[in-house]
Design a protein around this motif. Structure first.
Motif, PDB file in Angstrom:
ATOM      1  N   ALA A  18       0.841  -1.200   0.000  1.00 29.48           N
ATOM      2  CA  ALA A  18       0.000   0.000   0.000  1.00 29.48           C
ATOM      3  C   ALA A  18       0.875   1.249   0.000  1.00 29.48           C
ATOM      4  O   ALA A  18       0.595   2.220  -0.718  1.00 29.48           O
ATOM      5  N   ARG A  19       1.929   1.228   0.777  1.00 26.06           N
ATOM      6  CA  ARG A  19       2.864   2.359   0.819  1.00 26.06           C
ATOM      7  C   ARG A  19       3.521   2.554  -0.555  1.00 26.06           C
ATOM      8  O   ARG A  19       3.646   3.673  -1.050  1.00 26.06           O
ATOM      9  N   GLU A  20       3.910   1.454  -1.183  1.00 26.31           N
ATOM     10  CA  GLU A  20       4.494   1.512  -2.529  1.00 26.31           C
ATOM     11  C   GLU A  20       3.502   2.120  -3.522  1.00 26.31           C
ATOM     12  O   GLU A  20       3.874   2.945  -4.369  1.00 26.31           O
ATOM     13  N   GLY A  30      -2.747  -2.624  -0.917  1.00 30.24           N
ATOM     14  CA  GLY A  30      -1.923  -3.740  -1.338  1.00 30.24           C
ATOM     15  C   GLY A  30      -2.543  -5.040  -0.869  1.00 30.24           C
ATOM     16  O   GLY A  30      -3.240  -5.077   0.151  1.00 30.24           O
ATOM     17  N   SER A  31      -2.289  -6.113  -1.622  1.00 28.36           N
ATOM     18  CA  SER A  31      -2.870  -7.424  -1.299  1.00 28.36           C
ATOM     19  C   SER A  31      -1.918  -8.543  -1.677  1.00 28.36           C
ATOM     20  O   SER A  31      -1.142  -8.401  -2.626  1.00 28.36           O
ATOM     21  N   ARG A  45      -0.443  -4.265  -5.926  1.00 29.50           N
ATOM     22  CA  ARG A  45      -0.900  -3.032  -5.286  1.00 29.50           C
ATOM     23  C   ARG A  45      -1.828  -2.316  -6.247  1.00 29.50           C
ATOM     24  O   ARG A  45      -1.916  -2.675  -7.418  1.00 29.50           O
ATOM     25  N   ASN A  46      -2.542  -1.320  -5.742  1.00 33.03           N
ATOM     26  CA  ASN A  46      -3.409  -0.544  -6.630  1.00 33.03           C
ATOM     27  C   ASN A  46      -2.585   0.075  -7.746  1.00 33.03           C
ATOM     28  O   ASN A  46      -1.454   0.513  -7.532  1.00 33.03           O
ATOM     29  N   ARG A  47      -3.171   0.094  -8.932  1.00 32.84           N
ATOM     30  CA  ARG A  47      -2.513   0.689 -10.099  1.00 32.84           C
ATOM     31  C   ARG A  47      -3.507   1.490 -10.939  1.00 32.84           C
ATOM     32  O   ARG A  47      -3.302   1.682 -12.124  1.00 32.84           O
ATOM     33  N   GLU A  48      -4.575   1.954 -10.315  1.00 34.39           N
ATOM     34  CA  GLU A  48      -5.630   2.621 -11.079  1.00 34.39           C
ATOM     35  C   GLU A  48      -5.199   3.977 -11.610  1.00 34.39           C
ATOM     36  O   GLU A  48      -5.510   4.312 -12.759  1.00 34.39           O
TER      37      GLU A  48
END
Length: 161
Positions: A18-20, A30-31, A45-48
């Motif tokens: 999540a920090r990344e 992040g998951s 991680r999120n990449r939206e």
């Protein structure tokens, strides 16, 4: 089911992801997918924001990966660890592909309240608990030991967006 030390190890990894994501300009989520033997099989991680695709949530990526890489039995025995409770889209994907237990740090309700507190726009999707979207899933969370770290990431990102 209670939260174990092993769960905390994997949840800490989700907070790192999540920090990344936040450092890259994406929403801080992040998951990781962990198999029945405790081995991390997939992480994202999120990449939206960086891709322009609002469906690029790590939980959705896990579902996509798992359906092509794992058998139904392996998916059912796996655990998804995530920094924030799945949105409705990701909870549905998780259920559709037959993934097992979900463990999250911060609840969708907590995240929505933190975002609102700093004046961020609300989500275009209703804030629903995983159990409302997919009632048969096994879910544990929130996890108080790590909530503060996620709150700081969410509020900082929401305030700067």
């Amino acid at each position: 089911m209670g939260i174990t030390e092993t769960d905390l190890v994997h949840l800490r990894r989700t907070v790192e992801l999540a920090r990344e994501a936040a450092e890259s300009g994406d929403s801080p989520f992040g998951s990781v997918l962990v198999d029945a033997a405790g081995i991390e099989r997939f992480a994202d991680r999120n990449r939206e924001a960086t891709t322009g695709d609002p469906t690029r949530h790590p939980e959705f990526e896990i579902a996509r990966w798992a359906v092509t890489q794992l058998t139904p039995a392996q998916r059912a025995a796996a655990t998804v660890y995530t920094s924030g409770e799945h949105c409705a889209m990701c909870a549905a994907a998780h259920a559709w592909v037959g993934l097992g237990r979900i463990v999250y740090v911060a609840s969708a309700e907590q995240i929505a309240s933190w975002r609102a507190a700093v004046g961020a726009a609300s989500s275009p999707v209703a804030t629903l608990p995983i159990s409302t979207v997919a009632p048969a899933l096994r879910v544990d969370g929130p996890v108080a030991d790590l909530v503060e770290e996620v709150r700081v990431l969410i509020e900082h990102h929401a305030a700067s967006a």
